[in-house]
Each structure stands twice: as C-alpha cells, then as structure tokens.
Design a protein around this motif. Structure first.
Motif, PDB file in Angstrom:
ATOM      1  N   GLN A   1      66.356 -50.423 113.274  1.00 49.31           N
ATOM      2  CA  GLN A   1      66.255 -50.785 114.981  1.00 49.31           C
ATOM      3  C   GLN A   1      65.056 -50.215 114.978  1.00 49.31           C
ATOM      4  O   GLN A   1      64.357 -50.067 116.352  1.00 49.31           O
ATOM      5  CB  GLN A   1      66.722 -49.224 115.828  1.00 49.31           C
ATOM      6  N   GLN A   2      63.824 -50.380 113.972  1.00 48.36           N
ATOM      7  CA  GLN A   2      62.607 -50.275 114.450  1.00 48.36           C
ATOM      8  C   GLN A   2      62.303 -51.351 114.008  1.00 48.36           C
ATOM      9  O   GLN A   2      62.001 -52.050 113.620  1.00 48.36           O
ATOM     10  CB  GLN A   2      61.952 -49.028 113.026  1.00 48.36           C
ATOM     11  N   ALA A   3      60.761 -51.633 114.590  1.00 46.00           N
ATOM     12  CA  ALA A   3      59.945 -53.374 114.682  1.00 46.00           C
ATOM     13  C   ALA A   3      59.160 -52.436 113.509  1.00 46.00           C
ATOM     14  O   ALA A   3      58.910 -51.976 112.751  1.00 46.00           O
ATOM     15  CB  ALA A   3      58.322 -52.899 115.578  1.00 46.00           C
ATOM     16  N   PRO A   4      58.766 -53.840 112.708  1.00 48.66           N
ATOM     17  CA  PRO A   4      58.148 -53.945 111.227  1.00 48.66           C
ATOM     18  C   PRO A   4      56.813 -53.308 111.371  1.00 48.66           C
ATOM     19  O   PRO A   4      55.806 -53.756 112.310  1.00 48.66           O
ATOM     20  CB  PRO A   4      57.854 -55.372 111.273  1.00 48.66           C
ATOM     21  N   PRO A   5      56.770 -52.810 110.577  1.00 48.25           N
ATOM     22  CA  PRO A   5      55.226 -51.348 111.256  1.00 48.25           C
ATOM     23  C   PRO A   5      54.071 -52.519 110.846  1.00 48.25           C
ATOM     24  O   PRO A   5      54.501 -53.440 109.832  1.00 48.25           O
ATOM     25  CB  PRO A   5      55.237 -50.613 110.113  1.00 48.25           C
TER      26      PRO A   5
ATOM     27  N   GLU B   1      60.899 -66.950 115.689  1.00 50.25           N
ATOM     28  CA  GLU B   1      62.003 -66.254 114.299  1.00 50.25           C
ATOM     29  C   GLU B   1      61.370 -64.651 113.936  1.00 50.25           C
ATOM     30  O   GLU B   1      63.178 -64.636 113.718  1.00 50.25           O
ATOM     31  CB  GLU B   1      60.711 -66.974 113.179  1.00 50.25           C
ATOM     32  N   ARG B   2      60.750 -64.698 114.122  1.00 50.51           N
ATOM     33  CA  ARG B   2      60.448 -62.558 114.099  1.00 50.51           C
ATOM     34  C   ARG B   2      61.536 -62.397 114.961  1.00 50.51           C
ATOM     35  O   ARG B   2      62.069 -61.437 115.370  1.00 50.51           O
ATOM     36  CB  ARG B   2      59.562 -62.164 114.702  1.00 50.51           C
ATOM     37  N   LEU B   3      61.573 -62.768 116.206  1.00 55.44           N
ATOM     38  CA  LEU B   3      62.377 -61.791 117.347  1.00 55.44           C
ATOM     39  C   LEU B   3      63.926 -62.748 116.819  1.00 55.44           C
ATOM     40  O   LEU B   3      64.920 -62.016 116.660  1.00 55.44           O
ATOM     41  CB  LEU B   3      61.975 -63.207 118.873  1.00 55.44           C
TER      42      LEU B   3
ATOM     43  N   VAL C   1      64.938 -62.687 114.134  1.00 55.20           N
ATOM     44  CA  VAL C   1      64.715 -61.237 112.833  1.00 55.20           C
ATOM     45  C   VAL C   1      65.022 -60.049 113.341  1.00 55.20           C
ATOM     46  O   VAL C   1      66.338 -59.762 113.306  1.00 55.20           O
ATOM     47  CB  VAL C   1      64.323 -61.249 112.184  1.00 55.20           C
ATOM     48  N   LEU C   2      64.355 -60.113 114.378  1.00 58.67           N
ATOM     49  CA  LEU C   2      64.886 -58.235 115.472  1.00 58.67           C
ATOM     50  C   LEU C   2      66.169 -58.186 116.308  1.00 58.67           C
ATOM     51  O   LEU C   2      66.668 -57.635 115.856  1.00 58.67           O
ATOM     52  CB  LEU C   2      63.717 -58.183 116.241  1.00 58.67           C
ATOM     53  N   GLU C   3      66.382 -59.401 117.183  1.00 59.48           N
ATOM     54  CA  GLU C   3      67.916 -59.213 116.976  1.00 59.48           C
ATOM     55  C   GLU C   3      68.945 -59.014 116.163  1.00 59.48           C
ATOM     56  O   GLU C   3      69.686 -58.523 116.438  1.00 59.48           O
ATOM     57  CB  GLU C   3      68.247 -61.124 118.296  1.00 59.48           C
ATOM     58  N   GLU C   4      68.405 -59.997 115.303  1.00 59.75           N
ATOM     59  CA  GLU C   4      70.177 -59.599 114.668  1.00 59.75           C
ATOM     60  C   GLU C   4      70.068 -58.517 113.555  1.00 59.75           C
ATOM     61  O   GLU C   4      70.749 -57.879 113.059  1.00 59.75           O
ATOM     62  CB  GLU C   4      69.414 -61.177 112.653  1.00 59.75           C
ATOM     63  N   ARG C   5      69.020 -57.928 113.748  1.00 56.24           N
ATOM     64  CA  ARG C   5      68.700 -56.856 112.758  1.00 56.24           C
ATOM     65  C   ARG C   5      69.563 -55.105 114.178  1.00 56.24           C
ATOM     66  O   ARG C   5      69.890 -54.472 113.872  1.00 56.24           O
ATOM     67  CB  ARG C   5      67.233 -55.731 112.349  1.00 56.24           C
TER      68      ARG C   5
ATOM     69  N   GLY D   1      55.384 -72.494 104.875  1.00 53.29           N
ATOM     70  CA  GLY D   1      54.332 -72.249 104.170  1.00 53.29           C
ATOM     71  C   GLY D   1      53.004 -71.914 104.131  1.00 53.29           C
ATOM     72  O   GLY D   1      52.707 -71.289 104.630  1.00 53.29           O
ATOM     73  N   ALA D   2      52.348 -73.099 104.921  1.00 54.45           N
ATOM     74  CA  ALA D   2      50.825 -73.074 104.826  1.00 54.45           C
ATOM     75  C   ALA D   2      51.163 -72.627 106.347  1.00 54.45           C
ATOM     76  O   ALA D   2      49.664 -71.878 106.352  1.00 54.45           O
ATOM     77  CB  ALA D   2      50.397 -74.201 104.745  1.00 54.45           C
ATOM     78  N   GLY D   3      51.451 -72.129 106.965  1.00 54.82           N
ATOM     79  CA  GLY D   3      50.841 -71.299 108.252  1.00 54.82           C
ATOM     80  C   GLY D   3      51.360 -69.992 108.259  1.00 54.82           C
ATOM     81  O   GLY D   3      51.001 -69.533 109.819  1.00 54.82           O
ATOM     82  N   GLU D   4      51.503 -69.632 107.599  1.00 52.33           N
ATOM     83  CA  GLU D   4      52.385 -68.456 107.952  1.00 52.33           C
ATOM     84  C   GLU D   4      50.983 -67.365 107.721  1.00 52.33           C
ATOM     85  O   GLU D   4      50.353 -66.981 107.241  1.00 52.33           O
ATOM     86  CB  GLU D   4      52.931 -67.862 106.115  1.00 52.33           C
ATOM     87  N   SER D   5      51.138 -66.533 108.956  1.00 52.99           N
ATOM     88  CA  SER D   5      49.493 -65.541 109.510  1.00 52.99           C
ATOM     89  C   SER D   5      48.420 -66.744 108.971  1.00 52.99           C
ATOM     90  O   SER D   5      47.150 -66.084 108.563  1.00 52.99           O
ATOM     91  CB  SER D   5      50.100 -64.428 108.512  1.00 52.99           C
TER      92      SER D   5
END
Length: 564
Positions: free
Chosen positions: A418-422, A350-352, A354-358, A198-202
């Motif tokens: 299939q697109q990366a999050p903009p 974590e983002r990777l 999510v992208l693989e699951e998408r 939570g605190a570390g997000e971005s």
C-alpha cells in the motif's frame, strides 16, 4: 533554416549566354563546342568538390592557362563567414604552379572580381554566381603561349562560371537535403529508442541508457569528435555531464558546468551557445579546452521546460558549425526533449498501473487471506480448549502461534504493497533500507541501521541479493520468536574473513529471548546455506541485552570473484 533560393531556369541562362556571345570572334566561335561539352559535364559530379575540380580543370584547358584555382565562400549565415574560404580547389601543371594558386585567390580578393585582370593581362578572376548570390571566385594565371589573356578568354570563362555556379548551387541543395534527412532519421531513431522501454528508462533523470543513445547519435550526426548530454545538477544550479560519446571519454563523465559559467543561464533559458574557441570560453571545464575545437551547445527544451542540454565539439582546428548545422542540431534537441517527456509520461503510466495492481493485491490479502487465517486460528483455539490431551494442546498452541506470526507477515506485506515505492537509491543501501523499514510494522519499533564502507560500490549483485535475503530471514526470525525491544542492523563492506579475504558482513542483533536449546533452527540453517554457497559463513552468538541476552546473527561472504 531558410529555404534554398530556386535555381534559375536553364533556358534563361542559355539565352543570357547566347546574348553575351553575339558578335564574338571566329576564334571564340571555334572554341564553343569545347565550352558546351565542358558545360554538359559539370553537373554530373557526385559531390561539390568533384564538380569544383572539373570546373577548374576545364577553365584552364579552355583558355590555355598553366594554373587555376577556385575559392568557394561560406554559405550565407555560416559562423565562419568572413573568416576565409569554405573550400579551395587548385589546378597546375607543376607542383610550383599548384603552390602559387593561393596567391591567385589572395590577389583576386585584393583587386576584386569580376574580370580582375592583373598587369599585362597576366591573370583572370571571375565570380561563380547564380542570380544575386556569389558562391566563390575562379582565378586563372599564366598562358601557356606566354601571351596575355584576351577578351575572348574572359567571355569563355564567364560563360563557364555561370554554368559552374548553377552546378555548385545544385550540389549544395542536394547536400543540404541529405543532411536534413540524416538529422530527421536520427531524431526518429532516438525517439524510438527512448520510447521502447529499455533505453528510455529514467532517461530524464540521467539513469539508464537513454542519454548514452542521445550522445552517440548527436556525435554521429554532427560529424564531431564528441557528443555530450548534460542534465541539471542536484542543488548546484549547474549542468552535469551524464553521458559522453567519444573515442576517449575519460575525464568528462560526471564533470559539471558550474552555475557561474555564462553558458548555463543561456542554456537554461532555452538559448543555444556557440563556442568557436574553447580555450577562451571552456565548454566543460579545465580539461576540455585543450582537447576540442569548435563547439555547439543546444538546450533540451520542451515548451517552457528545459530538461538539460546537448553539446558536441569537433577536433582542434576542425571546421566551425554552419548555420544550417546549428539549426538542425536545435531541431534535433527539441525532438529529443519531446521524446524524453513522452518516455517519462509512459513510465508514469506504467508505474500507476503497477500501483493500482499492488493496491488490488493488498485488498485481496486483507479481505480474504487474513480473514481466513484468523478464522483458522479461532477454530484451533476452540479445539485446544476442548482437548484433554496435553500433547495435542501443545501442538495446537504452536500451530496457533505460527498462524499469528503468519498473519503478522501478511499484514507487513499488505502495508508494503500500500506504500508508494520509496525514493531511495536502487543500490544495495536502498534495498537494505526498505527491508528495515518494512520490519518496523510487525515489530512496533524501527530497528537501527548502520552502513560501513562503500557498500554499493564493493558488493556485487549476486552477493547483494543473498545479503538482502539473509537480512529478511534474520528480521523475520527476530519478530516471530525473539520478542525483542531493540534490534541493530550493521552492513560492513570493509570486513575480512578468517583467511584475510575482503568480505561484506551483515550483523542483526537483538535483546530478545535468544535461541532456545531445543528450538527449531530452520531459519539459521537457511542463512548458513546462503553464505556457504558464496564461500562465506553464518553464525549466531550473544545479543544486545543485559548479560548477552538475545541473539546476534552474523552473516558474511567474500567480495572478490563476483565483479564487486
């Protein structure tokens, strides 16, 4: 931080004291039990100031002095070394005696210790020393019996001063150890907070709660008035304040340390900046010098990468930062930088995932769902050709159209997955922009988009969520039924309802075929329900085509009462 010098062996000290006492007078020998009792009690204080108070009282009682004072020097390497004393403790029988103690220390510095006897033996000054290191000076003045200080008095005070030096050294080592432990525990706590999710997000980018956690912790550990996190300014070359921990943080958050400031290149090169007088070298701009005193800035650096800087400052007139505090702050900043880099890497992993699951979901939709829908449409078309009943043929034709539209919507979802999050803002503007971009795929063209007013600031989260859903519904209706060649989307945060209340208004207008007189209006009904739930309304009217051809859907909801 340099290691503390080892304390002398007590046996060696005792032996030295014994050699110094050989041949002393009977008077002095009779006073030895009091001296030994005083020496035993010196090391039992809970802190350095308590020990100093016991030393000054004991020395005055041993030699019958009316007043006494101890001036403790700053530790070697401290920023304030040579600029006065780190601590002063006085003793006097009267208020006038106590007020005159400062004069004792000043006289001792002028004449020099050890054993600086004034005129007619009116005062004594001996150093507080352990080995080669001198901690301070013990001064005594004014014998109660009116006579001068004797040689026996000097011997007693020197023996007491030797033991006092050992006690002070011991308390300093203990204090430094406790201080180091606090900074280490603080670094561990911040690391856990940044890596917990939570605190570390971005955190590196200045969003989320990460910088706030760091600012509060550095303020606490440095015993300071303010803790600040600065991150690189976009395009400006300076450092921007992204988090402030202070009793009155107003005016600091969002301010920038410009690239022209001498502190910026030093920090970006990984060097600390110590500011003893912010009025002469401002820390954060014109508003900071009058508010804070001694200030310290250390880079948030990990390897060759500088993520930003930590700054902390004490109140005006506060004590300067010591050498040990500067070293501990630098070590804390380095640990925080490592934690920020690790948190960033954790988010990337974590983002990777999510992208693989998408990507997997998109493949399944394409290979399974779309193919089955297409096969169902083919079967219905075949059944339509074989049917002789016009009513049945019409219903099958409508079902085939619905399947075709559904296939287009699924393909739109596949494209979006299939697109990366903009890289768009997370606010309402960014969400609206993503919806309009996604609609371009089935439409075959990009709708125009216009924002009016401070959309992200004025529209609250609940209204924003309903507005995005309404936009999605309106765009879906447009590409499923309108057969439009042009669509215009407007989000206006300066609108007014009929009763004058401030509102946000969404308009989606096209040049298509319009709403048929007997056609279904379930989508329009959904829009109306969403608006009415917020106290607003939804309607439709002429579109963008010639003569008003097409449809213009207007959806609006009030702004107050939602925290917008």
């Amino acid at each position: 931080m340099a290691a503390a010098a080892p304390s002398p062996d007590p046996l060696d000290v005792a032996a030295e004291a014994t050699r110094g006492l050989r041949g002393l007078s009977t008077e002095l020998t009779a006073r030895l039990p009091r001296l030994l009792e005083a020496m035993r009690a010196l090391g039992t204080g809970p802190d350095a100031h308590t020990v100093l108070d016991r030393i000054v009282r004991t020395a005055a009682e041993l030699v019958g002095a009316r007043r006494a004072a101890i001036g403790v020097h700053h530790a070697e390497g401290d920023a304030a070394a040579g600029q006065g004393l780190a601590d002063v403790v006085t003793y006097g029988e009267t208020e006038a005696d106590r007020e005159g103690c400062a004069e004792l220390l000043a006289e001792a510095r002028r004449t020099g210790a050890p054993s600086a006897a004034g005129p007619q033996g009116s005062y004594l000054a001996v150093p507080l020393r352990v080995g080669e290191e001198t901690f301070g000076t013990l001064c005594l003045a004014g014998k109660r019996d009116g006579g001068p200080f004797t040689e026996s008095d000097r011997h007693l005070v020197e023996v007491l001063a030797t033991e006092a030096g050992i006690a002070i050294g011991h308390t300093r080592v203990q204090g430094a150890t406790r201080q180091r432990e606090r900074w280490i525990e603080g670094a561990v706590a911040v690391t856990q907070a940044l890596l917990s999710g939570g605190a570390g997000e971005s955190a590196v980018g200045g969003m989320g709660g990460g910088p706030s956690v760091v600012a509060e912790k550095v303020r606490e550990l440095a015993d300071a008035a303010v803790g600040i996190v600065l991150l690189p300014e976009d395009g400006g070359g300076g450092l921007k304040v992204t988090a402030v921990a202070a009793d009155e943080p107003s005016g600091l958050l969002g301010t920038a340390l410009p690239a022209r400031s001498p502190a910026v290149p030093r920090l970006l090169a990984g060097q600390p900046v110590l500011i003893e007088d912010p009025a002469a070298d401002p820390l954060l701009g014109t508003s900071a010098p009058g508010r804070y005193g001694p200030s310290l800035m250390v880079p948030l650096s990990s390897g060759d990468r500088v993520l930003g800087a930590l700054a902390t400052a004490r109140e005006r007139g506060g004590r300067p930062f010591t050498a040990s505090e500067r070293a501990l702050a630098a070590q804390f900043a380095a640990q925080v930088a490592i934690a920020l880099v690790l948190a960033e890497a954790q988010r990337d992993r974590e983002r990777l995932v999510v992208l693989e699951e998408r990507d997997r979901i998109a493949r399944d939709l394409h290979d399974l769902v779309v193919q089955r829908l297409f096969a169902a449409a083919m079967l219905l078309e075949s059944a339509e050709r074989r049917s002789d009943a016009p009513e049945v043929r019409a219903r099958i034709e409508r079902a085939v159209e619905e399947l075709g539209a559904t296939i287009q919507e699924v393909r739109t979802a596949i494209y979006a997955l299939q697109q990366a999050p903009p890289e768009t803002p997370a606010g309402l503007r960014g969400r609206v922009l993503r919806e309009v971009r996604a609609a371009a795929v089935p439409l075959g063209f990009q709708p125009s988009l216009t924002f009016v007013g401070p959309v992200d600031d004025q529209v609250g989260p609940m209204t924003g969520a309903h507005l995005v859903a309404a936009l999605r519904e309106a765009l879906s209706n447009a590409f499923r039924h309108a057969r439009a060649q042009r669509i215009e989307v407007v989000v206006d945060a300066t609108a007014r309802l009929a009763d004058g209340r401030p509102a946000v208004r969404l308009t989606v207008a096209d040049d298509g075929v319009g709403v048929p007189a007997g056609g279904r209006r379930s989508g329009l009904a959904n829009l109306a329900r969403r608006a009415e739930a917020l106290g607003g309304s939804s309607a439709f009217g002429p579109g963008l085509g010639e003569g008003g051809r097409g449809t213009a859907v207007t959806w609006e909801a009030p702004l107050p009462g939602e925290g917008a």
